[in-house]
Design an enzyme around this catalytic site. Structure first.
Site, short mmCIF file in Angstrom:
data_model
loop_
_atom_site.label_atom_id
_atom_site.label_comp_id
_atom_site.label_asym_id
_atom_site.label_seq_id
_atom_site.Cartn_x
_atom_site.Cartn_y
_atom_site.Cartn_z
N CYS A 124 -14.02 -14.66 18.21
CA CYS A 124 -13.60 -16.10 18.38
C CYS A 124 -14.10 -17.26 17.51
CB CYS A 124 -13.68 -16.27 20.00
SG CYS A 124 -13.07 -14.96 20.87
N HIS A 132 -14.04 -23.86 20.99
CA HIS A 132 -13.38 -22.61 21.18
C HIS A 132 -12.80 -22.75 22.67
CE1 HIS A 132 -11.80 -18.64 21.76
NE2 HIS A 132 -12.90 -18.05 22.24
N ASN A 167 -6.90 -18.01 25.89
CA ASN A 167 -7.91 -17.68 24.65
C ASN A 167 -7.08 -16.81 23.48
OD1 ASN A 167 -9.96 -16.87 22.95
ND2 ASN A 167 -11.27 -16.06 24.75
N1 COA Z 1 -7.82 -12.17 39.50
C1 COA Z 1 -8.38 -12.13 40.79
N2 COA Z 1 -9.57 -11.63 40.84
C2 COA Z 1 -10.45 -11.45 39.74
C3 COA Z 1 -9.78 -11.74 38.44
C4 COA Z 1 -8.69 -11.99 38.40
N3 COA Z 1 -7.69 -11.94 37.05
N4 COA Z 1 -10.72 -11.04 37.61
C5 COA Z 1 -11.87 -11.04 38.43
N5 COA Z 1 -11.60 -11.31 39.77
C6 COA Z 1 -12.53 -10.98 40.70
C7 COA Z 1 -13.71 -10.16 40.50
O1 COA Z 1 -13.22 -8.75 40.81
C8 COA Z 1 -14.93 -10.46 41.44
O2 COA Z 1 -14.47 -10.06 42.75
P1 COA Z 1 -15.66 -9.50 43.76
O3 COA Z 1 -16.54 -10.64 43.89
O4 COA Z 1 -14.95 -9.12 44.94
O5 COA Z 1 -16.54 -8.28 42.76
C9 COA Z 1 -14.57 -11.98 41.35
O6 COA Z 1 -13.25 -12.34 40.87
C10 COA Z 1 -15.43 -12.67 40.54
O7 COA Z 1 -15.67 -12.12 39.28
P2 COA Z 1 -16.39 -12.57 38.10
O8 COA Z 1 -16.36 -12.18 36.88
O9 COA Z 1 -18.01 -12.97 38.73
O10 COA Z 1 -15.93 -14.34 37.93
P3 COA Z 1 -16.38 -15.39 37.13
O11 COA Z 1 -16.39 -16.49 37.75
O12 COA Z 1 -17.15 -15.08 36.22
O13 COA Z 1 -14.97 -15.44 36.30
C11 COA Z 1 -14.23 -15.02 33.88
C12 COA Z 1 -14.33 -14.62 35.39
C13 COA Z 1 -13.83 -13.92 32.89
C14 COA Z 1 -13.20 -15.95 33.97
C15 COA Z 1 -15.43 -15.63 33.26
O14 COA Z 1 -16.64 -15.03 33.55
C16 COA Z 1 -15.52 -16.08 31.97
O15 COA Z 1 -14.59 -16.86 31.59
N6 COA Z 1 -16.27 -15.43 31.08
C17 COA Z 1 -16.53 -15.89 29.62
C18 COA Z 1 -15.07 -15.73 28.89
C19 COA Z 1 -15.50 -15.79 27.63
O16 COA Z 1 -16.21 -16.74 27.03
N7 COA Z 1 -15.01 -14.95 26.72
C20 COA Z 1 -14.86 -14.66 25.21
C21 COA Z 1 -15.87 -15.74 24.62
S1 COA Z 1 -14.77 -15.46 23.18
#
Ligand code: COA
Length: 331
Positions: free
Chosen positions: A114, A255, A285
């Site tokens: 990214c 980004h 993204n």
């Molecule tokens: N739909 C529904 N539930 C989902 C889901 C989806 N698409 N994806 C994950 N969940 C659930 C998980 O299973 C978890 O459930 P649990 O509590 O029962 O285990 C819950 O949601 C929380 O998951 P978590 O991973 O802690 O969520 P989060 O608040 O961290 O959000 C992201 C997840 C991926 C959106 C977030 O972590 C993120 O944006 N990360 C960085 C992304 C990034 O910058 N990436 C690339 C850099 S280039």
């Protein structure tokens, strides 16, 4: 003195719009969860006949046109992508160059996920200031849909396809120049964002394919925390290094991975809402294409004037990160 200038910006958005409601039908997720946790509403997927080089070609063609140049004026083509047409060779840049009618000029790809577009800017700036080339076409292009595991709801809802391109040209006018570019990396966190299969570490075989190791895996939560901290530090660093304040910036273009990351960084750095460019809601993204697509969105909305100061900031797999300060040099 020779400076490097962003002479044009352009993007290509594939035709197929995928809403959160479309994803609800194929994976255990909801529009509410995706919107609340990421800010993403839609993303666009390339069709089956298109490869990354096709998206790169469309964006590149428009960037050359908007720079008022012809393909024969381009001295070098560099593509940043994590979803190249082919693993290894030929490079996506070689294919896009050929499609664009750019012949017998160097072309190569870089892989910095990214952060791709910031690394491209640093290369283009260095080549131009060294006097080696006059016009460089840089393209961030991704068909990330080809790397998504649609059984993994934690990644497949986040990404989209697209391409963004820019011609970086030599200029003697400091008022339209790239001011500074800062890039960095730390391989200690290489397992945060990874496509584990089909490289030399885990060569393609039936087990790799059956285990879906050819697709993107991400430690979302850990990545999130590190992204906010790193992006904020990086912006602080480049502003201080150039004796600038947030209020000097016309547009802050981070980004586009997650609206919560963008908002957190924007608040930590005291940017006003109207300085922060957001496209993650529309495109998801798009990795290396995310920043040029976001610059293009303000360009096409006719909000960007020649000389406007832009601050770009990115973070991605590797881990890699970087920021850039530039005065827009397009018309
Ligand atoms: N739909 C529904 N539930 C989902 C889901 C989806 N698409 N994806 C994950 N969940 C659930 C998980 O299973 C978890 O459930 P649990 O509590 O029962 O285990 C819950 O949601 C929380 O998951 P978590 O991973 O802690 O969520 P989060 O608040 O961290 O959000 C992201 C997840 C991926 C959106 C977030 O972590 C993120 O944006 N990360 C960085 C992304 C990034 O910058 N990436 C690339 C850099 S280039």
């Amino acid at each position: 003195m020779i400076y490097a200038s962003m002479r044009s910006i352009a993007s290509y958005i594939p035709k197929q719009c995928i809403t959160n409601f479309d994803l609800e039908k194929i994976v255990d997720t909801s529009n509410e969860w995706i919107t609340k946790r990421t800010g993403i509403k839609t993303r666009y997927f390339a069709d089956k006949t298109q490869a990354t080089s096709d998206l790169a070609t469309y964006a590149g063609e428009l960037a050359i046109q908007r720079a008022g140049l012809r393909p024969s004026d381009i001295d070098l083509v560099i593509v940043a992508t994590l979803s190249p047409d082919f693993l290894g060779m030929p490079s996506t840049a070689c294919i896009a160059s050929h499609n664009l009618g750019i012949h017998n000029k160097p072309a190569f790809d870089i892989t910095t996920a990214c952060t791709g577009f910031i690394y491209l800017l640093s290369l283009a700036k260095a080549y131009i200031q060294a006097g080696m080339y006059e016009n460089i076409l840089i393209i961030g292009a991704e068909k990330i849909s080809s790397l998504l595991d649609f059984n993994d709801r934690s990644t497949c809802v986040l990404f989209g396809d697209g391409a963004g391109a820019s011609v970086i040209s030599a200029t003697s006018d400091q008022n339209e120049a790239i001011v500074d570019v800062h890039i960095s990396a730390n391989g200690q966190y290489s397992d945060f964002l990874v496509t584990p299969g089909c490289g030399s570490r885990n060569p393609a075989n039936q087990h790799v394919i059956d285990s879906n190791l050819q697709f993107i895996q991400m430690k979302g939560n850990e990545t999130f925390k590190l992204a906010v901290k790193t992006l904020a530090n990086d912006v602080d660093y480049i502003l201080k290094a150039n004796s600038m304040q947030p209020e000097d910036i016309k547009f802050f273009i981070p980004h586009q991975a997650n609206l919560r990351i963008i908002s957190a960084v924007g608040e930590m750095l005291d940017f006003h809402q109207d300085q922060i460019v957001v496209t993650v809601d529309q495109f998801g993204n798009t990795s290396a294409a995310s920043i040029p697509m976001a610059i293009n969105s303000v360009y096409e909305a006719q909000k960007l004037q020649k000389g406007d100061l832009l601050l770009l900031d990115a973070f991605g797999g590797g881990l890699t990160w970087g920021s850039a300060l530039l005065r827009f040099g397009g018309l």
